[in-house]
Write a protein that holds these residues in place. Structure first.
Motif, mmCIF file in Angstrom:
data_model
loop_
_atom_site.group_PDB
_atom_site.id
_atom_site.type_symbol
_atom_site.label_atom_id
_atom_site.label_comp_id
_atom_site.label_asym_id
_atom_site.label_seq_id
_atom_site.Cartn_x
_atom_site.Cartn_y
_atom_site.Cartn_z
ATOM 1 N N SER A 9 -19.692 122.858 -81.555
ATOM 2 C CA SER A 9 -20.517 121.951 -80.759
ATOM 3 C C SER A 9 -20.931 122.662 -79.463
ATOM 4 O O SER A 9 -20.331 123.673 -79.080
ATOM 5 N N GLY A 10 -21.959 122.120 -78.841
ATOM 6 C CA GLY A 10 -22.528 122.787 -77.669
ATOM 7 C C GLY A 10 -23.352 124.001 -78.082
ATOM 8 O O GLY A 10 -23.456 124.986 -77.345
ATOM 9 N N VAL A 11 -23.934 123.931 -79.280
ATOM 10 C CA VAL A 11 -24.706 125.064 -79.801
ATOM 11 C C VAL A 11 -26.166 124.922 -79.353
ATOM 12 O O VAL A 11 -26.777 123.863 -79.573
ATOM 13 N N PRO A 12 -26.744 125.963 -78.716
ATOM 14 C CA PRO A 12 -28.169 125.893 -78.307
ATOM 15 C C PRO A 12 -29.067 125.625 -79.520
ATOM 16 O O PRO A 12 -28.779 126.088 -80.624
ATOM 17 N N ALA A 13 -30.164 124.911 -79.271
ATOM 18 C CA ALA A 13 -31.062 124.506 -80.367
ATOM 19 C C ALA A 13 -31.595 125.706 -81.135
ATOM 20 O O ALA A 13 -31.722 125.670 -82.374
ATOM 21 N N ALA A 14 -31.891 126.800 -80.413
ATOM 22 C CA ALA A 14 -32.457 127.984 -81.077
ATOM 23 C C ALA A 14 -31.445 128.568 -82.060
ATOM 24 O O ALA A 14 -31.811 129.025 -83.155
ATOM 25 N N VAL A 15 -30.166 128.537 -81.661
ATOM 26 C CA VAL A 15 -29.124 129.098 -82.542
ATOM 27 C C VAL A 15 -28.946 128.193 -83.761
ATOM 28 O O VAL A 15 -28.786 128.684 -84.880
ATOM 29 N N VAL A 16 -29.021 126.870 -83.525
ATOM 30 C CA VAL A 16 -28.927 125.934 -84.662
ATOM 31 C C VAL A 16 -30.031 126.242 -85.664
ATOM 32 O O VAL A 16 -29.809 126.329 -86.876
ATOM 33 N N ALA A 17 -31.235 126.421 -85.132
ATOM 34 C CA ALA A 17 -32.378 126.690 -86.009
ATOM 35 C C ALA A 17 -32.178 127.990 -86.771
ATOM 36 O O ALA A 17 -32.491 128.079 -87.970
ATOM 37 N N GLU A 18 -31.650 128.994 -86.100
ATOM 38 C CA GLU A 18 -31.422 130.291 -86.752
ATOM 39 C C GLU A 18 -30.403 130.167 -87.877
ATOM 40 O O GLU A 18 -30.582 130.730 -88.952
ATOM 41 N N LEU A 19 -29.339 129.391 -87.609
ATOM 42 C CA LEU A 19 -28.303 129.219 -88.638
ATOM 43 C C LEU A 19 -28.847 128.464 -89.842
ATOM 44 O O LEU A 19 -28.579 128.814 -90.996
ATOM 45 N N VAL B 244 -21.729 134.858 -88.322
ATOM 46 C CA VAL B 244 -21.997 133.542 -87.736
ATOM 47 C C VAL B 244 -21.124 133.332 -86.503
ATOM 48 O O VAL B 244 -21.590 132.839 -85.464
ATOM 49 N N LEU B 245 -19.863 133.716 -86.604
ATOM 50 C CA LEU B 245 -18.958 133.556 -85.461
ATOM 51 C C LEU B 245 -19.455 134.390 -84.267
ATOM 52 O O LEU B 245 -19.454 133.929 -83.119
ATOM 53 N N HIS B 246 -19.883 135.637 -84.549
ATOM 54 C CA HIS B 246 -20.427 136.491 -83.478
ATOM 55 C C HIS B 246 -21.618 135.820 -82.822
ATOM 56 O O HIS B 246 -21.754 135.794 -81.591
ATOM 57 N N LEU B 247 -22.509 135.294 -83.662
ATOM 58 C CA LEU B 247 -23.730 134.654 -83.164
ATOM 59 C C LEU B 247 -23.394 133.487 -82.232
ATOM 60 O O LEU B 247 -23.962 133.350 -81.144
ATOM 61 N N LEU B 248 -22.423 132.697 -82.642
ATOM 62 C CA LEU B 248 -22.048 131.519 -81.847
ATOM 63 C C LEU B 248 -21.382 131.944 -80.536
ATOM 64 O O LEU B 248 -21.701 131.412 -79.460
ATOM 65 N N VAL B 249 -20.496 132.916 -80.610
ATOM 66 C CA VAL B 249 -19.793 133.358 -79.388
ATOM 67 C C VAL B 249 -20.772 134.010 -78.426
ATOM 68 O O VAL B 249 -20.748 133.766 -77.204
ATOM 69 N N ASP B 250 -21.665 134.829 -78.989
ATOM 70 C CA ASP B 250 -22.659 135.501 -78.135
ATOM 71 C C ASP B 250 -23.568 134.484 -77.451
ATOM 72 O O ASP B 250 -24.108 134.741 -76.366
ATOM 73 N N GLY C 179 -22.582 131.812 -76.272
ATOM 74 C CA GLY C 179 -21.795 131.091 -75.259
ATOM 75 C C GLY C 179 -21.092 129.858 -75.779
ATOM 76 O O GLY C 179 -20.580 129.037 -74.998
ATOM 77 N N VAL C 180 -21.028 129.695 -77.112
ATOM 78 C CA VAL C 180 -20.354 128.514 -77.678
ATOM 79 C C VAL C 180 -18.836 128.734 -77.597
ATOM 80 O O VAL C 180 -18.321 129.767 -78.040
ATOM 81 N N THR C 181 -18.149 127.819 -76.993
ATOM 82 C CA THR C 181 -16.687 127.950 -76.853
ATOM 83 C C THR C 181 -15.938 126.904 -77.662
ATOM 84 O O THR C 181 -14.734 127.004 -77.859
ATOM 85 N N ARG C 182 -16.648 125.872 -78.079
ATOM 86 C CA ARG C 182 -15.969 124.833 -78.851
ATOM 87 C C ARG C 182 -16.288 125.011 -80.334
ATOM 88 O O ARG C 182 -17.330 124.548 -80.809
ATOM 89 N N LEU C 183 -15.465 125.790 -81.001
ATOM 90 C CA LEU C 183 -15.697 126.001 -82.436
ATOM 91 C C LEU C 183 -14.370 126.128 -83.175
ATOM 92 O O LEU C 183 -13.362 126.555 -82.623
ATOM 93 N N VAL C 184 -14.427 125.681 -84.425
ATOM 94 C CA VAL C 184 -13.229 125.688 -85.278
ATOM 95 C C VAL C 184 -13.584 126.348 -86.596
ATOM 96 O O VAL C 184 -14.621 126.041 -87.194
ATOM 97 N N ARG C 185 -12.737 127.292 -87.012
ATOM 98 C CA ARG C 185 -12.942 127.888 -88.326
ATOM 99 C C ARG C 185 -11.749 127.520 -89.209
ATOM 100 O O ARG C 185 -10.602 127.599 -88.770
ATOM 101 N N GLY C 186 -12.013 127.090 -90.403
ATOM 102 C CA GLY C 186 -10.900 126.718 -91.281
ATOM 103 C C GLY C 186 -11.325 126.637 -92.721
ATOM 104 O O GLY C 186 -12.442 127.034 -93.070
#
Lengths: 311, 258
Positions: free
Chosen positions: A236-246, A275-281, A283-290
């Protein structure tokens, strides 16, 4: 060594109801094994057959190598049974009187009986209420008394039929600790439950049941892996451009991308790292991988088979 | 033996917390009042002549009623409490568990006899002398045991028929009559006497009455032997039937039905 096994086990009731249909499984000694399934899946029928109070109409089952029909007397000496609910004890008697009776039925007497009862009361946290009438106990306390009753003969195999039904979260958590202790003691535990989180927390392996048959069996993670082998990423807290890219990437399965800045994805292999790199780059800090939970696998597997609730 | 004793103790503990004992304690003296009132209509002579019967009959009636109640309720209540499956799943033989619980009714017989005897003395001022104090307690215990096994014969029926109350109600007065509780078997129509002699209560009732009479009872130990033998036969038949019915309900899946 196999502690509990069933081979082609079948149980048909008068009127044609089929509770078990060629059910086959094995539980190695020392394992905590969960039986999961909707109402009417045959879990309780299986427990009743294994505890010798119900006869199968086909196939066979054994406990520690003893057939539950031909050698019922031996099986009864090696199995502790806890049928679920808050019934199953004499409410007019105290906890200690109840356990004294059950201990005598399992062959204990005198000092050995008194010591065993005292140990079980202590272990289940009932020592302080041991001489109170069970009628005055909460449901959780009655469940603990049930468990003490099941352990009274120090059995190597324990069958727990929905032991946490109706327990409050704290009591259920304490119960899980107790099951872990039982495993550490080297006991084999067969546990039926509707609670997938509980099964995931305490079971070494689980068997999913549906209409009296095995749907899947294995460790909780391997059963969860049956529905998907992919990683699950929630952010969550993902910029719209990154959402679109994903969303645009064909190797990414978007489970939920319509919630503004929140996405839920399924990926696999190298794509997960990308995908994780993209999100961290970004600035997304609220993410869960499982991985998918057992509950999700349970629901998906049942839905694949049709309605989730049987008979 | 430890299973038998544990079951007996369980039943006593349960009975002390229910109306069962109270009912037995009240039923016997109330019936004694009725019988002794009838006897007192014949004056002192009538009271003296009829008092042994008026003490023995209420005690045996309370004992038999309590035994029927226990035989029916122990299974029916265990099923309702969800306990019965766990009893069957234990290594203890079910017939022994039930026999132990039934033996607890012997205590009811002792209480009922004592309360009937006290009623005669306290209410009617007629203290009946126990002329044969050695035979009386042995006869009471033997009667209690035979009652336990004979009423236990009905346990298999209660397993098949959860509604035990009807059976219980229909098996009281016929037994009192055939068992020579209300009137000695020798006073029954001749064609009924052989049937009455097959009921252990007829031997018990005669012997208990004799212990309150001055004349020495004839062959007391042989008669006690008959009471115990008839109880033993009931126990054998009851055990065989119970194991057979248990197999049937395990097969049909109706073990826990209420």
């Amino acid at each position: 060594m196999i502690a509990v096994s069933a081979s082609g086990l079948t149980r048909t009731f008068q009127g044609g109801g089929q509770a078990l249909e060629r059910f086959t499984f094995e539980v190695p000694r020392g394992e905590v094994h969960g039986l999961l399934g909707p109402n009417g899946a045959g879990k309780t029928t299986l427990c009743r057959i294994l505890s010798t109070v119900l006869l199968p109409t086909g196939g066979s089952a054994s406990v520690l190598g003893r057939d539950v029909v031909r050698d019922a007397a031996h099986v009864r000496r090696s199995v502790g049974v806890v049928f679920g609910g808050d019934r199953g004890v004499y409410g007019r008697l105290t906890a200690r009187q109840n356990l004294n009776f059950w201990a005598a039925l399992h062959g204990l007497s005198g000092r050995a009986l008194r010591e065993r009862v005292a140990v079980l009361l202590e272990r289940t946290g009932l020592t302080g209420r041991a001489d109170e009438r069970v009628d005055h106990f909460s449901r959780g306390m009655k469940q603990r008394l049930h468990l003490a009753r099941g352990l009274v003969a120090d059995p190597p195999v324990l069958i727990l039929d929905e032991p946490t039904a109706g327990m409050d979260p704290i009591a259920a958590h304490e119960f899980r600790d107790l099951v872990a202790q039982l495993r550490d003691d080297g006991r084999t535990v067969l546990l039926t439950t509707h609670d997938t989180a509980e099964a995931e927390a305490v079971c070494d392996r689980v068997t999913l049941m549906r209409r009296g048959a095995v749907l899947a069996t294995g460790s909780p993670s391997s059963v969860a892996g049956l529905v998907t082998s992919q990683d699950r990423i929630s952010a969550s807290g993902v910029p719209a451009a990154v959402v679109a890219e994903l969303v645009a990437r064909p190797e990414v399965v978007v489970l939920d991308g319509s919630g503004g800045d929140r996405v839920e994805l399924e990926t696999s292999g190298d794509t997960t790292g990308e995908v994780l790199h993209l999100l961290v780059d970004a600035g997304v800090t609220r993410l869960v991988r499982g991985r998918p939970s057992l509950e999700e696998a349970y629901l998906r597997l049942l839905r694949r088979q049709g309605m989730a609730v049987d008979r | 033996m430890r299973v038998l004793l544990a079951s007996l103790r369980l039943q006593l503990q349960l009975a002390l917390r229910s109306a069962e004992v109270l009912q037995a304690c009240l039923m016997a003296p109330l019936l004694a009042v009725v019988f002794l009132s009838v006897a007192s209509l014949g004056g002192d002579a009538g009271l003296v002549a009829f008092a042994p019967s008026a003490i023995v009959a209420p005690a045996l009636m309370a004992l038999w009623t309590s035994a029927l109640f226990t035989a029916g309720q122990s299974i029916t209540e265990d099923r309702a409490l969800g306990v019965f499956e766990s009893v069957v799943a234990s290594p203890a033989p079910l017939p022994v568990v039930l026999l132990g619980r039934m033996c607890a009714v012997t205590a009811v017989g002792l209480i009922a006899f004592a309360s009937s005897w006290l009623t005669s003395g306290l209410v009617f001022g007629h203290w009946v002398v126990v002329e044969h104090p050695l035979v009386l307690p042995v006869a009471l215990v033997a009667t209690g045991l035979a009652t336990a096994t004979t009423a236990g014969l009905l346990a298999p029926l209660f397993l098949l028929t959860p509604s035990a109350r009807t059976v219980q109600n229909t098996l009281t007065y016929p037994f009192y009559l055939l068992g020579g509780v209300l009137v000695p078997v020798t006073d029954l129509p001749e064609w009924l006497r052989p049937l009455g002699r097959a009921v252990f209560l007829s031997w018990s009732a005669d012997l208990l009455r004799d212990t309150l009479l001055p004349a020495p009872p004839a062959d007391p130990w042989a008669r006690l032997g008959v009471v115990l033998a008839l109880g033993g036969v009931a126990s054998l038949i009851g055990t065989t039937l119970l194991l057979r019915v248990l197999h049937v309900v395990r097969s049909s899946g109706s073990l826990s039905h209420t």
